[in-house]
Design a protein around this motif. Sequence first.
Motif, short mmCIF file in Angstrom:
data_model
loop_
_atom_site.label_atom_id
_atom_site.label_comp_id
_atom_site.label_asym_id
_atom_site.label_seq_id
_atom_site.Cartn_x
_atom_site.Cartn_y
_atom_site.Cartn_z
N LEU A 207 0.87 -1.17 0.00
CA LEU A 207 0.00 0.00 0.00
C LEU A 207 0.90 1.22 0.00
O LEU A 207 1.77 1.36 0.88
CB LEU A 207 -0.88 0.01 1.25
N GLN A 208 0.74 2.08 -0.98
CA GLN A 208 1.51 3.32 -1.00
C GLN A 208 0.55 4.50 -1.12
O GLN A 208 -0.37 4.48 -1.92
CB GLN A 208 2.53 3.32 -2.15
N ALA A 209 0.77 5.48 -0.26
CA ALA A 209 -0.14 6.62 -0.21
C ALA A 209 0.65 7.91 -0.03
O ALA A 209 1.66 7.94 0.68
CB ALA A 209 -1.13 6.46 0.93
N SER A 210 0.22 8.95 -0.69
CA SER A 210 0.69 10.32 -0.44
C SER A 210 -0.51 11.09 0.10
O SER A 210 -1.60 11.04 -0.49
CB SER A 210 1.25 10.96 -1.70
N ILE A 211 -0.31 11.77 1.21
CA ILE A 211 -1.43 12.37 1.95
C ILE A 211 -1.14 13.84 2.19
O ILE A 211 -0.10 14.20 2.75
CB ILE A 211 -1.63 11.64 3.30
N GLY A 212 -2.06 14.68 1.80
CA GLY A 212 -1.87 16.11 1.97
C GLY A 212 -2.25 16.58 3.36
O GLY A 212 -3.30 16.21 3.89
N LEU A 213 -1.39 17.39 3.96
CA LEU A 213 -1.73 18.01 5.24
C LEU A 213 -2.76 19.12 5.03
O LEU A 213 -3.50 19.47 5.94
CB LEU A 213 -0.48 18.57 5.90
N SER A 214 -2.78 19.66 3.82
CA SER A 214 -3.79 20.63 3.42
C SER A 214 -3.93 20.56 1.91
O SER A 214 -3.06 20.01 1.21
CB SER A 214 -3.39 22.05 3.84
#
Length: 343
Positions: A207-214
Amino acid sequence: MADYALLILPSTNRVYADSSVALTVAELEVFNQSVVDGRIGDIARTELAGVPYVTFSADTLDESDIAYLANLSSMYALFRLDGKLLEPVHLHRLDAFDSDLITILKYQGKTNELFTKLLLNVTLMASARARDMLDHRLTVLDPMCGRGTTLNQAIMYGYDAAGIDLDQKDFEAYAAFLQTWLKRKRIKHHAEVVKVRRDKQHLGRKLQASIGLSRESYKAGDALSLTFVNADTTKVREFHRPESVDLIVTDAPYGVQHGSRAGQTLQRTPLELLREATPAWAKVLRPGGTIGIAVNTNVAPRADTLDILAHAGLDPVDDGPYRSFEHRVDQAIVRDIVIARKP
């Protein structure tokens, strides 16, 4: 000299609640030693109007000190004592997302999320990067991550997170949870499950994810990284570069045996698993980084676990408040935290 009273966060776990005051005292001592320069004194359990608090005194606590202490795992509220009055102290925690990231996922055998936060905090405080807690993006690896409580806590802090676990059901459950949660919260992200191959060999799923703080930071290309590899923890070097993580935080199996199903059924006790895995873990840890392991001392005695970490080339952190985290979970489990630092 000012006096302070720390109100303990209520715990849904009765057994953990019984231990939380003593654990908070030890955790506060660790913060005091690592980031508050020893300026906190008289740390004690105190009852005020029948309610347990952790009280302490300090000559001065500036905004930076309060910002560190705001992240104590069981901190519910902090007050400055003025005679018989309690003056609230404003707390600004690191929490980058809503608390249901940590609390919503329930399953049998889940480690209490307050303890997971405690374990991460204590591991960080023992590292060379303790003072980077508030304003640097660290990388946290849980090499036996189960259904991702440690990964979620790292993301909550705004850190990059990486996990490895062999259990397919845990991998699938976490992947489904995270992707659903991100969509429901309308957080800008990209997440997918992919196959990991090398030299035409299938090494596992990731599982690979990029997640925005905003929304703005994500649009600008600044996003948290989260990976979870469904593979044997002893293979960690196949998925992570040498000296690429700041902290390794994990629960060793609390039972007598831990199954490894990599082509065949193996049965390894917690100590056998640690002997096999920790040399590889140490290779991916940066100098000055630390490993923090929660162990059931009934099956993985503290001295034996520290010896394994020392044989992997790490320096045990085994003095002062770091020896004060042992507590009973149930009749079969007495849990402790074991810490070692990479030179």
